[in-house]
Structures are given as C-alpha cells and as structure tokens.
Design an enzyme around this catalytic site. Structure first.
Site: not given
Ligand code: MN
Length: 495
Positions: A80-81
């Site tokens: 996600e990051d």
C-alpha cells in the site's frame, strides 16, 4: 514501546526462543525487503518508517506467534505504501505470506468517519476474517503499535483512530477470545476517547490499590503454603490488576460504587490439570470463607468465547474480599490468546494442534450469513458486537446470546418451533414475563403451547437477536393485501 532498542537481530532472538526451527533467513529477508521499500519514508514521529512494522512484529513475537505471521507483519505496509507490489512479495516469499499480506492490504488504511464508514470497515474486516483469521492477528498488532504512537498525530485524528479501535477492533478481539489484545486495544484507546473518565477511573483504581501490595503478597504466601501442604504444585501464582477500561465499564453497571467491585486485583493460580484446579478451589474455601454467589465454574461451563477457569471470591485475611482465578496452563493460553492460540508456541516450543471450538464454528456461521446478506449488516453488527451473556437450558447446555436478550430470543435460538409456540417461561424456576432481560447464568425453561399458531408481533418490541426478529417478521407479516382486505388479524391479545 521503546523502538530504539528494537532491531531485526532482537526480533530473531525472541523468535528463536520459542521456535528453534523457524526460517530465520526469511525473517531477515522480509525485514531487508521492507526496510528497502520504506527507506525514504518516516513516521509522523520522525522515526524511520521501518520502526513501525518492526514494532508490530515484536508485539507478536512477544506472544510467541507463528513466524510466518511475523514475516507477513514485517511486510504488511509494503504494497500500500511503497512502489513494491504484491506480485513481488509472492515471488520472493511464496503464496502463504503473499495471501496474508494481500489480506491486510485489502483492509486498507481504514478511516473512521461516521456510521457508514463504520459499517464498511466492519464488512471488510468480516470478509478478511472469513478468508484468514490470521490477518486479524496482524491487524491488531498493527493497530496496537499505532495507538502507542498516537501522540504524534493531530487531536482530531487521534480521537478517530482511538474511537475506531474501541468500537470495532476491541469487540472483535473479544469475540475471537483474544483477551490480551482486547485489553491493550481498550486501555490504549480509552484515554484518547474519554480522557476525563480515564483519569477518574485511573485515580479510583490507584487509590484502591494503594498500599495493597504487601497485603496481596501475604495472601499469596498463605495460598502457596496451603497448596504446598496438600502437595499441589503451582505453575504460577500472581496478582493481576484489572484493566482500566473494563473497570470503567463495570463501574457504569454498579452505579460507580468501587466497593462493589471485587476483582480490581485478582490472584491467578495456574496448576497442572483440571483435577488440581478443583482441589485448589477446595483448599482455598477451607482456608477462607467463600462469598455466596461468587463461585463460578467456567471449566464445566465455559463462556461462549471458550474461556475456562474457576473463579471464587473469598473473605481473605482481615475479612477483605479477594478474587481468585484458577486454571490450567492451556486454559490460560486460550484465555490470553484466544483464536491466536492456534498459532502460538508453548513453552516446549510446540504449536497447538488445531482444535475446533464451538465459537469458532459459530463465528464461521455468522460470517457466512454476513457474506450472503450484506444488507443486514447493521443488524448483524449489533448481534455480533454486543456483550454476550450465556444462559443455560434446563439440561445444562450453554446458550450464547447478546446482552439484554429475552426468553423469546432464547427460544428462537434453540429452534424456530420453540419460538413460534412459546407461551411462557420459567427463569431459575420462577415464572416471569417473556420480555424479561436474561442474565448470565440464568436457567431458562420455555413453556410451549402446542396449539399456538405462531409468534406475536408485539415481541418485536423487545427481542434483541436478528434470528428472533427475522422469524417473527416472516411469520406476522401480512401475507397479501387480500388478507388485509378480509381483515384477517392475529389472534386476540396478540395484535
Ligand atoms: Mn501498519
């Protein structure tokens, strides 16, 4: 949580202490991979981002959790990051770890905004749980670490995260029997959600505990001596402070009378086997007089989430009320870790064989329902997250219901026929009305009228469970406008 002292070497050392055969190369590789992927990122606190997945992994390692889950936790924020993808995780770490990381990534960075989001978050979490409950174990560790670093966030955001933890995460941890994580989630959130109450309860507890250390040590010494005289070896004995949020909730139920709460400290005794649990109880009662109505045998009749223990409150030295909790090591681990106990290693370094527990099956049932009928989620949420009580059939079977459930909920829980034909009820051998709120431990005996046509629509005013509501609505809903036209009404007195 002092991250500064946390290193990948330290993590590996903890894992090694309970699983000598773990794949340490994979753990190290996961750390390097995550460290590299997050290298340009920092936390709000200014620390390098990697401190977060590492701290979450530490939380699980300190619970002796399966190294596979620890590897996935190290990687949990990568897809996600960062620019690294789930596919790359699959290539480097294999399908199992990929599945876990994918599960937690799907949960996403949940944001708490009003009821709709709340429902949406719950839905995502139920789905994740249904697919692989290990994802929730990772998510709890992730959230616990985030809660310990909330101070770095702006107040509004702090409040939202804490509220979500208190209202969504903690009840789910509770339903999964994960008492340790539930307690941490609640106490870490409590002070941000209800700061005044937090201070008040903390002060109350501290005052009550002040100067008590010596007293409890004395009671523990006497207990040890008495058990020793009877040749019962103790695995461990210690005083346990009640967690603040759970004390707060209890105070709300007892009109804030702290004197009526007996378990602010409880003495927990762990012995070898069940026979010794009962023997220990007998010995305690021969030394100190038990308080009537405070002896609870959760070994013979476990709580719905699987909790087992013997509880008793006695008038100990000087007539002071002291609660004891007696259990085996296995019961203790189940109580602390709940469903996570299946991925927990014991002191001999063995993993527990998977054992089907009643509530695990029940959970699966609820999840299936939810996946099938997402529109009813609001309803389900209420059933699922309410505090549960357990009551007994006259034969002694334990039935798990939401708090404030009534005999009608009980009847439908047993069988729709019992619900449809129920006309009265005896609770603890006394006739009471059908809208009576049931309490923990009640023995409920439903009286049936075979000639009864069906449930009363009036019952909708007080039933608490989804099952009961659904049955009553289905039964009492006018079949068609023709029925209405001919004014076919329910029997007299049932409206
Ligand atoms: Mn995270």
């Amino acid at each position: 949580m002092p991250h500064r002292n946390q290193t990948i070497g330290g993590l590996i050392k903890i894992v090694e202490s309970y699983d000598k055969k773990a794949d340490f190369d994979i753990i190290r590789l996961a750390y390097d991979f995550a460290n590299e992927a997050h290298k340009d990122q920092t936390r709000r606190s200014g620390e390098p981002y990697i401190t977060h997945p590492l701290a979450a992994a530490y939380i699980l390692a300190n619970m002796s959790i399966d190294p596979v889950i620890i590897v996935a936790t190290l990687l949990h924020d990568v897809p996600e990051d960062t620019s690294r993808t789930l596919e790359e995780i699959k290539e480097n770490f294999g399908t199992e770890i990929y599945t876990l990381v994918k599960g937690i990534t799907k949960l996403g960075k949940l944001k708490y905004r009003g009821v709709e989001r709340y429902i949406e978050n719950l839905r995502k979490m139920f789905i994740a749980m249904a697919e692989d409950v290990r994802v929730m174990i990772m998510k709890f560790a992730d959230r616990i670490h985030n809660l310990t670093t909330l101070d770095a966030l702006p107040p509004q955001k702090r409040y939202r995260i804490a509220l979500e933890s208190l209202e969504i995460y903690a009840p789910i941890a509770n339903r999964l029997g994960m008492d340790e994580m539930k307690g941490q989630l609640e106490d870490l959130s409590f002070k941000f959600v209800y700061p005044k109450e937090y201070e008040r309860v903390k002060k109350m507890r501290d005052e009550k505990l002040q100067g008590k250390e010596k007293y409890f040590k004395h009671v523990i010494d006497i207990t040890k001596k008495e058990l020793d005289n009877s040749n019962i070896s103790i695995i461990s004995i210690q005083g346990r402070n009640k967690k603040l949020y759970s004390l707060y909730k209890k105070l709300l139920n007892k009109n804030n009378e702290v004197a009526r709460i007996y378990d602010i400290i409880a003495i927990r005794i762990i012995v070898d086997n069940i026979a010794k649990c009962y023997a220990t109880l007998g010995i305690l009662h021969s030394v100190w007089k038990p308080i009537k109505g405070r002896i609870k045998d959760y070994i013979a009749q476990p709580k719905p989430n699987g909790y087992q223990s013997l509880h008793t409150t006695v008038f100990a030295e000087g007539g002071e009320a002291v609660e004891f909790q007696i259990r085996t090591l296995e019961m203790d681990e189940d109580a602390e870790y709940g469903i996570a106990a299946h991925w927990h290693y014991d002191e001999q370094g063995n993993k527990r064989p998977t054992k089907e527990i009643k509530w695990v099956q029940e959970l699966a049932k609820i999840q299936k329902d939810i996946l099938n009928k997402l529109s009813d989620l609001e309803e389900m949420k209420i059933d699922f997250l309410q505090t549960r009580i357990f009551v007994l059939t006259p034969k002694g079977d334990v039935i798990d219901l939401p708090e404030k459930a009534t005999p009608v909920d009980f009847a439908f829980h047993i069988h729709s026929d019992i619900g449809n034909k129920c006309t009265g009820v005896r609770v603890n051998e006394k006739m009471v009305s059908l809208d009576t709120e049931l309490r923990n431990g009640d023995i409920v005996d439903i009286i049936i009228d075979k000639n009864r046509k069906g449930p009363s629509a009036d019952w909708l005013k007080f039933v608490k469970t989804h099952t009961a509501k659904e049955h009553i609505i289905n039964y009492t809903r006018p079949k068609s406008t023709i029925a209405k036209f001919f004014n076919i009404l329910p029997r007299k007195g049932e409206k």
